[in-house]
Write an enzyme that holds these catalytic residues in place. Sequence first.
Site, mmCIF file in Angstrom:
data_model
loop_
_atom_site.group_PDB
_atom_site.id
_atom_site.type_symbol
_atom_site.label_atom_id
_atom_site.label_comp_id
_atom_site.label_asym_id
_atom_site.label_seq_id
_atom_site.Cartn_x
_atom_site.Cartn_y
_atom_site.Cartn_z
ATOM 1 N N CYS A 8 0.952 -1.039 -0.036
ATOM 2 C CA CYS A 8 -0.076 0.075 -0.062
ATOM 3 C C CYS A 8 0.984 1.306 0.041
ATOM 4 O O CYS A 8 1.951 1.235 -0.573
ATOM 5 C CB CYS A 8 -1.030 0.006 1.206
ATOM 6 N N ARG A 14 -3.372 -0.775 5.661
ATOM 7 C CA ARG A 14 -3.968 -1.830 4.843
ATOM 8 C C ARG A 14 -3.144 -2.849 4.527
ATOM 9 O O ARG A 14 -3.658 -4.183 4.908
ATOM 10 C CB ARG A 14 -4.527 -1.091 3.234
ATOM 11 N N ASP A 117 -8.258 3.653 1.251
ATOM 12 C CA ASP A 117 -7.355 3.817 2.641
ATOM 13 C C ASP A 117 -8.551 4.244 3.463
ATOM 14 O O ASP A 117 -9.694 4.983 3.370
ATOM 15 C CB ASP A 117 -6.531 5.311 2.227
#
Length: 146
Positions: A8, A14, A117
């Site tokens: 990410c 994440r 996000d």
Amino acid sequence: MKSILFVCLGNICRSPLAKAIAIKYAEEKGLELLIDSAGTGNWHVGEAPCENSIKVAQLHQLDISHYKAKQVHKNDFKTYDMIVGLDSSNIANLKAMGCKNAIKLGNYGFDGEDVPDPYFFDGFEGFETVFSMVESCVKRLIDELV
């Protein structure tokens, strides 16, 4: 496939969740896989995951509190069989670095959608939403590719 790297932006929300989910699922299935996570950016290197990612992981019996953010490097493209970006921007950044085999996690359960996000949501519920999305995609990815 023997190894997966989840990527990410900052490696604090994440991708650490994806890593933890994948490790647990691989263990449940009796698979021996090298699984890790990284970020395309370097500003969180050495930091633990964000508080809400740690919290949502704990709610699902996962401990990511000891993870430390790291930045993806070109060597990773040789080390890992599969490089999995969490969104289109991550994929673009990986390709710009020379990664030829980057795939998007959302291709495994969400019709190619980006895993957003969680900070784009209000409050903690975004982390639960992202966790659920990541969990279903990770499990499908492992089921289809291993």
